[in-house]
Motif scaffolding. Structure first.
Motif, short mmCIF file in Angstrom:
data_model
loop_
_atom_site.label_atom_id
_atom_site.label_comp_id
_atom_site.label_asym_id
_atom_site.label_seq_id
_atom_site.Cartn_x
_atom_site.Cartn_y
_atom_site.Cartn_z
N ILE A 269 27.33 39.08 -34.35
CA ILE A 269 27.55 37.66 -34.61
C ILE A 269 28.85 37.45 -35.39
O ILE A 269 29.62 36.53 -35.12
CB ILE A 269 26.34 37.05 -35.36
CG1 ILE A 269 25.15 36.94 -34.41
CG2 ILE A 269 26.67 35.70 -35.96
CD1 ILE A 269 23.86 36.54 -35.09
N ARG A 270 29.12 38.32 -36.35
CA ARG A 270 30.33 38.19 -37.17
C ARG A 270 31.60 38.49 -36.37
O ARG A 270 32.63 37.87 -36.59
CB ARG A 270 30.26 39.13 -38.37
CG ARG A 270 29.21 38.76 -39.36
CD ARG A 270 29.46 37.39 -39.90
NE ARG A 270 29.64 37.47 -41.35
CZ ARG A 270 30.15 36.53 -42.07
NH1 ARG A 270 30.58 35.44 -41.51
NH2 ARG A 270 30.25 36.66 -43.35
N LEU A 271 31.55 39.47 -35.47
CA LEU A 271 32.74 39.87 -34.73
C LEU A 271 33.05 38.97 -33.55
O LEU A 271 34.16 39.01 -33.02
CB LEU A 271 32.60 41.32 -34.26
CG LEU A 271 32.58 42.38 -35.36
CD1 LEU A 271 32.39 43.76 -34.75
CD2 LEU A 271 33.86 42.33 -36.18
N THR A 272 32.09 38.18 -33.12
CA THR A 272 32.33 37.27 -31.99
C THR A 272 32.21 35.85 -32.50
O THR A 272 31.71 35.58 -33.58
CB THR A 272 31.29 37.50 -30.87
OG1 THR A 272 29.99 37.23 -31.38
CG2 THR A 272 31.35 38.91 -30.34
N ASP A 273 32.67 34.92 -31.72
CA ASP A 273 32.54 33.51 -32.08
C ASP A 273 31.22 32.98 -31.52
O ASP A 273 31.18 32.16 -30.60
CB ASP A 273 33.71 32.70 -31.52
CG ASP A 273 34.99 33.01 -32.26
OD1 ASP A 273 34.90 33.35 -33.45
OD2 ASP A 273 36.07 32.92 -31.65
N PHE A 274 30.14 33.46 -32.06
CA PHE A 274 28.80 33.11 -31.59
C PHE A 274 28.37 31.78 -32.19
O PHE A 274 28.39 31.61 -33.40
CB PHE A 274 27.80 34.21 -31.97
CG PHE A 274 26.41 33.93 -31.51
CD1 PHE A 274 26.05 34.10 -30.20
CD2 PHE A 274 25.45 33.48 -32.41
CE1 PHE A 274 24.76 33.85 -29.78
CE2 PHE A 274 24.16 33.22 -32.00
CZ PHE A 274 23.81 33.41 -30.67
N ASN A 275 27.98 30.85 -31.34
CA ASN A 275 27.46 29.56 -31.79
C ASN A 275 26.08 29.39 -31.17
O ASN A 275 25.93 29.29 -29.95
CB ASN A 275 28.37 28.40 -31.33
CG ASN A 275 29.68 28.43 -32.05
OD1 ASN A 275 29.73 28.76 -33.24
ND2 ASN A 275 30.76 28.09 -31.35
N PHE A 276 25.07 29.35 -32.02
CA PHE A 276 23.70 29.21 -31.54
C PHE A 276 23.42 27.77 -31.20
O PHE A 276 23.72 26.87 -31.98
CB PHE A 276 22.71 29.70 -32.61
CG PHE A 276 21.31 29.78 -32.11
CD1 PHE A 276 20.90 30.82 -31.30
CD2 PHE A 276 20.39 28.79 -32.44
CE1 PHE A 276 19.61 30.89 -30.84
CE2 PHE A 276 19.10 28.86 -31.98
CZ PHE A 276 18.70 29.91 -31.17
N SER A 277 22.85 27.56 -30.02
CA SER A 277 22.46 26.20 -29.63
C SER A 277 21.24 26.29 -28.72
O SER A 277 20.97 27.32 -28.10
CB SER A 277 23.59 25.49 -28.90
OG SER A 277 23.77 26.05 -27.63
#
Length: 126
Positions: free
Chosen positions: A80-88
Motif C-alpha cells: 500500500i505504501r509503495l503504490t498509489d493505492f486508493n481504497f474505494s
C-alpha cells in the motif's frame, strides 16, 4: 507352479515351503497370526490424557500461523505504501440496492444457528 489359494494355504499349514512369492506371503501371514495379540497396558488412556494436558503451550502450528499472518499484514502495508493505492467501494456499488436481501440473509443464518443449537445439538448431547 501356480496353486489356488486353498492349495497354498494347505501347503503352508503342512510346512511345505515353496519359493514362489505367493507362498512366502502366505507364510508371513500365518507367522503373524500365530503371535499373541498385543494388549495396551492398563491405564493407557489416562496416561495419554495426562500427557496431552501437560503439553498446553503454544504449538509450532500456531507459531507458524502467526508468523504467516504477520508477514501477510507487513507485505500488505508495504504494498500500500509503495503504490498509489486508493481504497474505494466502487466495485461493490451494485450491492447497495439489495440491503433488504442482505438483512434477510443475515437473519435467516442466525435463525438456522439458533435452531441448530437449541434443538439439534441439544438432542445429540442428551
Amino acid at each position: 507352479m501356480n496353486y489356488s489359494d486353498d492349495e497354498l494355504q494347505d501347503r503352508v499349514e503342512k510346512g511345505v515351503v515353496d519359493p514362489t512369492a505367493d507362498a512366502r506371503a502366505y507364510q508371513k501371514i500365518f507367522d503373524a497370526l500365530k503371535k499373541e495379540p498385543y494388549h495396551l497396558p492398563d491405564h493407557f488412556a489416562d496416561k495419554v490424557v495426562d500427557r496431552a494436558l501437560a503439553q498446553r503451550g503454544l504449538s509450532k502450528d500456531y507459531f507458524w500461523f502467526g508468523m504467516g499472518l504477520f508477514s501477510f499484514v507487513v507485505a500488505t502495508i508495504i504494498a500500500i505504501r509503495l503504490t498509489d493505492f486508493n481504497f474505494s467501494f466502487g466495485a461493490l456499488k451494485f450491492i447497495s440496492g439489495y440491503s433488504g436481501l442482505f438483512t434477510f440473509a443475515l437473519a435467516f443464518i442466525l435463525l438456522i444457528q439458533y435452531i441448530d443449537r437449541q434443538f439439534i445439538k441439544g438432542k445429540m448431547s442428551a
